[in-house]
Design an enzyme around this catalytic site. Structure first.
Site, PDB file in Angstrom:
ATOM      1  N   GLU A 109      10.079   1.687  10.397  1.00  0.00           N
ATOM      2  CA  GLU A 109      11.005   2.799  10.117  1.00  0.00           C
ATOM      3  C   GLU A 109      10.217   4.074  10.342  1.00  0.00           C
ATOM      4  O   GLU A 109       9.332   4.412   9.548  1.00  0.00           O
ATOM      5  CB  GLU A 109      11.498   2.723   8.668  1.00  0.00           C
ATOM      6  CG  GLU A 109      12.261   1.456   8.332  1.00  0.00           C
ATOM      7  CD  GLU A 109      13.587   1.345   9.055  1.00  0.00           C
ATOM      8  OE1 GLU A 109      14.115   2.377   9.525  1.00  0.00           O
ATOM      9  OE2 GLU A 109      14.098   0.230   9.169  1.00  0.00           O
TER      10      GLU A 109
ATOM     11  N   GLU B 199       9.140  16.169  15.693  1.00  0.00           N
ATOM     12  CA  GLU B 199       9.418  16.197  14.254  1.00  0.00           C
ATOM     13  C   GLU B 199       8.447  17.165  13.550  1.00  0.00           C
ATOM     14  O   GLU B 199       7.246  17.116  13.787  1.00  0.00           O
ATOM     15  CB  GLU B 199       9.232  14.779  13.675  1.00  0.00           C
ATOM     16  CG  GLU B 199       9.629  14.670  12.220  1.00  0.00           C
ATOM     17  CD  GLU B 199       9.340  13.289  11.635  1.00  0.00           C
ATOM     18  OE1 GLU B 199       8.235  12.770  11.859  1.00  0.00           O
ATOM     19  OE2 GLU B 199      10.231  12.741  10.964  1.00  0.00           O
TER      20      GLU B 199
ATOM     21  N   CYS C 253      13.037  11.703   6.331  1.00  0.00           N
ATOM     22  CA  CYS C 253      13.162  11.297   7.739  1.00  0.00           C
ATOM     23  C   CYS C 253      14.566  11.584   8.262  1.00  0.00           C
ATOM     24  O   CYS C 253      14.755  11.754   9.458  1.00  0.00           O
ATOM     25  CB  CYS C 253      12.833   9.821   7.886  1.00  0.00           C
ATOM     26  SG  CYS C 253      13.829   8.779   6.803  1.00  0.00           S
TER      27      CYS C 253
ATOM     28  N   LYS D  97       0.835  -1.197   0.000  1.00  0.00           N
ATOM     29  CA  LYS D  97       0.000   0.000   0.000  1.00  0.00           C
ATOM     30  C   LYS D  97       0.869   1.246   0.000  1.00  0.00           C
ATOM     31  O   LYS D  97       1.528   1.553   0.988  1.00  0.00           O
ATOM     32  CB  LYS D  97      -0.903   0.028   1.240  1.00  0.00           C
ATOM     33  CG  LYS D  97      -1.965   1.113   1.139  1.00  0.00           C
ATOM     34  CD  LYS D  97      -2.592   1.432   2.468  1.00  0.00           C
ATOM     35  CE  LYS D  97      -2.092   2.726   3.066  1.00  0.00           C
ATOM     36  NZ  LYS D  97      -2.156   3.904   2.215  1.00  0.00           N
TER      37      LYS D  97
HETATM   38  P1  NAD Z   1       1.967   8.097   8.077  1.00  0.00           P
HETATM   39  O1  NAD Z   1       2.352   7.321   9.279  1.00  0.00           O
HETATM   40  O2  NAD Z   1       0.837   9.032   8.174  1.00  0.00           O
HETATM   41  O3  NAD Z   1       1.597   7.120   6.855  1.00  0.00           O
HETATM   42  C1  NAD Z   1       2.496   6.167   6.358  1.00  0.00           C
HETATM   43  C2  NAD Z   1       1.717   5.062   5.682  1.00  0.00           C
HETATM   44  O4  NAD Z   1       0.960   4.368   6.667  1.00  0.00           O
HETATM   45  C3  NAD Z   1       0.702   5.550   4.637  1.00  0.00           C
HETATM   46  O5  NAD Z   1       0.652   4.645   3.568  1.00  0.00           O
HETATM   47  C4  NAD Z   1      -0.596   5.529   5.420  1.00  0.00           C
HETATM   48  O6  NAD Z   1      -1.731   5.391   4.615  1.00  0.00           O
HETATM   49  C5  NAD Z   1      -0.408   4.303   6.298  1.00  0.00           C
HETATM   50  N1  NAD Z   1      -1.206   4.275   7.527  1.00  0.00           N
HETATM   51  C6  NAD Z   1      -1.674   5.316   8.245  1.00  0.00           C
HETATM   52  N2  NAD Z   1      -2.371   4.865   9.307  1.00  0.00           N
HETATM   53  C7  NAD Z   1      -2.336   3.508   9.256  1.00  0.00           C
HETATM   54  C8  NAD Z   1      -2.859   2.472  10.073  1.00  0.00           C
HETATM   55  N3  NAD Z   1      -3.581   2.727  11.166  1.00  0.00           N
HETATM   56  N4  NAD Z   1      -2.623   1.196   9.733  1.00  0.00           N
HETATM   57  C9  NAD Z   1      -1.876   0.898   8.643  1.00  0.00           C
HETATM   58  N5  NAD Z   1      -1.366   1.837   7.820  1.00  0.00           N
HETATM   59  C10 NAD Z   1      -1.587   3.122   8.134  1.00  0.00           C
HETATM   60  O7  NAD Z   1       3.302   8.808   7.587  1.00  0.00           O
HETATM   61  P2  NAD Z   1       3.460   9.848   6.403  1.00  0.00           P
HETATM   62  O8  NAD Z   1       2.864  11.140   6.863  1.00  0.00           O
HETATM   63  O9  NAD Z   1       3.022   9.226   5.138  1.00  0.00           O
HETATM   64  O10 NAD Z   1       5.053   9.970   6.330  1.00  0.00           O
HETATM   65  C11 NAD Z   1       5.802  10.852   7.094  1.00  0.00           C
HETATM   66  C12 NAD Z   1       6.464  10.149   8.248  1.00  0.00           C
HETATM   67  O11 NAD Z   1       7.228   9.054   7.767  1.00  0.00           O
HETATM   68  C13 NAD Z   1       7.445  11.033   8.988  1.00  0.00           C
HETATM   69  O12 NAD Z   1       7.276  10.854  10.362  1.00  0.00           O
HETATM   70  C14 NAD Z   1       8.809  10.507   8.556  1.00  0.00           C
HETATM   71  O13 NAD Z   1       9.847  10.727   9.466  1.00  0.00           O
HETATM   72  C15 NAD Z   1       8.511   9.065   8.394  1.00  0.00           C
HETATM   73  N6  NAD Z   1       9.496   8.429   7.526  1.00  0.00           N
HETATM   74  C16 NAD Z   1      10.413   7.582   8.078  1.00  0.00           C
HETATM   75  C17 NAD Z   1      11.379   7.005   7.288  1.00  0.00           C
HETATM   76  C18 NAD Z   1      12.391   6.049   7.858  1.00  0.00           C
HETATM   77  O14 NAD Z   1      13.015   5.318   7.079  1.00  0.00           O
HETATM   78  N7  NAD Z   1      12.592   6.009   9.168  1.00  0.00           N
HETATM   79  C19 NAD Z   1      11.429   7.291   5.926  1.00  0.00           C
HETATM   80  C20 NAD Z   1      10.488   8.173   5.397  1.00  0.00           C
HETATM   81  C21 NAD Z   1       9.513   8.734   6.206  1.00  0.00           C
END
Ligand code: NAD
Length: 481
Positions: free
Chosen positions: A248, A385, A282, A173
């Site tokens: 992650e 963050e 990130c 997804k």
């Molecule tokens: P998010 O957590 O809102 O969403 C990430 C993914 O999870 C999306 O596909 C979303 O639809 C899905 N999701 C949301 N709620 C869910 C649930 N309850 N169950 C299953 N899936 C669910 O994050 P975002 O806003 O898309 O991304 C930004 C965040 O990602 C920042 O905090 C950033 O630091 C982090 N990030 C971390 C890394 C890493 O490698 N550590 C890399 C890139 C981004």
């Protein structure tokens, strides 16, 4: 309108509910397509297709899996320009960045794990009495890959490539905010030789289709990249089901500049580390810590550089800074800047919305690159963050104080340290509680190395054999000769 569809069992289909979500172009603020609003029924169908495909896929010779992944890499390379344009339109990032970083890395992910499919090996242990143990590494079956919006195809492929290379069938997804390039990739799966059902791609909201994936008892593992709060919710849901989890999550990374560092290299990289991809990586260094002996000179040079950064239309190849990903995210970033002001921070440059002059992007979601001073490590601005083009700058006196500041947040993803003192560099690296440290560089990546964070930045490591181990179950077999 550019409508996109789910990929289930080799077919492109809408959500079973018939519901759709709008897909918005961040640079214009306009809806330019629809994505399926998938739910549990779609997850059931995708899991059934994946389970059906698994017995054949797991039996493929590693060399054959390598060949398919290499052909997927070829597809990405052949369509690189269209993918970069789509990524830029969907995310708001400059086309130049998508073309130089996101899409080449997606290709590289497939090439790297194509080679891993063939080179993956497991252990054997002999005992003194002639007994031999060998360890099989079996694919798990059906696995779930959930990725975020900031590096859409880059992180989507970073998960599905090792999952497929190790013989699993995948339900994946992408973020609902940036679904386009994953959809494009799915259109080439069959041509690349992936059997139907081996890769299934579902679109929709996290709490709906994402949650249904996490809850599904036939999905044996979830590889998730996203925010720490979402990671905590996924952990809580998956724990009673004893699912394997790789998380992650977020970061609040420091760039640490000692007074013996190469000034210009540290400066140029600190600016890039803070503001690349509109600060939405990130690994971005959003806390810049500078030794007090050079603090004012470094701060002034940084303000001069950041003030010169030009925001523009992401579609213009000359643009280096584009839009943030959505209206909601822009408002969150602006609220964080207001919090910084409220906490007594001084805005050195930026500090608000950017209003473009170009008519095409006049309603886009743009934020000025913002540098803030005068806040200590206890305030919200330096603890939470922000994930936008906002960084703070703070002085420190000595190594001890620097380490205290670096380690003062709940996150532990990465840090970048600048010094020409070799002993100090290694001493400081060892004292930092993060999963990754860059010495005199930032975001230099060897795909074999362990990637991931400590504490609220995640659980587990990706990269190289780490991902291959995550996506396989070891089974030890003991043979008495
Ligand atoms: P998010 O957590 O809102 O969403 C990430 C993914 O999870 C999306 O596909 C979303 O639809 C899905 N999701 C949301 N709620 C869910 C649930 N309850 N169950 C299953 N899936 C669910 O994050 P975002 O806003 O898309 O991304 C930004 C965040 O990602 C920042 O905090 C950033 O630091 C982090 N990030 C971390 C890394 C890493 O490698 N550590 C890399 C890139 C981004």
């Amino acid at each position: 309108m550019d409508d996109i569809l789910n990929l289930i069992g080799g077919e492109h289909v809408p959500a079973q509910s018939g519901k759709w979500l709008d897909n918005v172009e961040p640079a214009t603020g306009e809806v330019y397509g629809r994505i399926p609003r998938s739910g549990q029924d779609d997850v059931e169908a995708a899991v059934a297709a994946a389970r059906n495909a698994f017995p054949e896929w797991r039996s493929w010779a590693p060399a054959d899996r390598r060949a398919v992944l290499s052909r997927l890499a070829d597809k990405v390379a052949a369509h690189a320009e269209a993918l970069a344009a789509a990524e830029s339109k969907d995310n708001g990032k400059p086309m130049s960045l998508a073309a130089a970083v996101d899409i080449p890395r997606a290709e590289q992910n497939f090439r790297f794990y194509a080679s891993a499919a063939e080179q993956f090996a497991s252990e054997s242990h002999t005992m003194g009495d002639g007994t031999v143990n060998y360890t099989l590494r079996k694919p798990l079956g059906v696995v779930g890959c959930i990725s975020p919006w900031n590096l859409p195809l880059y992180l989507f492929t970073w998960k599905i490539a090792p999952a497929l290379a190790s013989g699993n069938c995948v339900v994946a997804k992408p973020s609902e905010v940036t679904p386009m390039t994953a959809f494009m990739l799915g259109q080439w799966a069959k041509e690349a030789g992936l059997p139907d059902g081996v890769l299934n791609i579902l679109h929709g909201l996290g709490p709906e289709v994402g949650q249904a994936m996490v809850d599904h008892h036939h999905i044996r593992a979830i590889s998730f990249t996203g925010g720490s709060a979402t990671g905590a919710a996924i952990s809580a849901a998956a724990a009673p089901k004893f699912k394997k989890l790789s998380l992650e999550l977020g970061g609040k990374n420091a760039t640490v500049v000692f007074d013996d560092a190469d000034f210009n290299e540290a400066l140029n990289t600190a600016v890039r580390a803070a503001f690349a991809n509109q600060g939405q990586i990130c690994l971005c260094g959003s806390r810049i810590l500078v030794q007090d002996t050079i603090y004012e000179k470094f701060r002034d040079a940084m303000v001069a550089k950041v003030s010169r950064m030009r925001i523009g239309d992401p579609a213009d190849p000359a643009t280096k800074m584009g839009a943030v990903v959505s209206r909601a995210h822009r408002d969150k970033v602006l609220a964080a800047i207001a919090t910084a002001r409220g906490e007594g921070g001084t805005i050195l440059c930026g500090g608000g919305r950017h209003q473009p002059g170009e008519p095409r992007i006049k309603n886009g979601f743009f934020v000025q690159p913002t540098l803030i001073e005068g806040l200590d490590h206890t305030c919200t601005t330096n603890r939470e963050e922000i994930f936008g083009p906002v960084a703070t700058i703070q002085p420190f006196h000595d190594e001890r104080e620097a380490l205290g500041l670096v380690n003062s947040t709940k996150y532990g993803l990465s840090a970048s340290v600048w010094t020409s003192d070799l002993k100090r560099a290694h001493r400081v690296a060892a004292g930092i509680d993060t999963g990754m440290v860059w010495l005199n560089c930032w975001l230099v990546r060897d795909l074999r190395t362990p990637f991931g964070g400590t504490r609220q930045s995640g659980v587990g490591r990706e990269g190289g054999y780490n991902s291959m181990h995550f996506f396989t179950e070891p089974q030890n077999v003991t043979v008495k000769l």
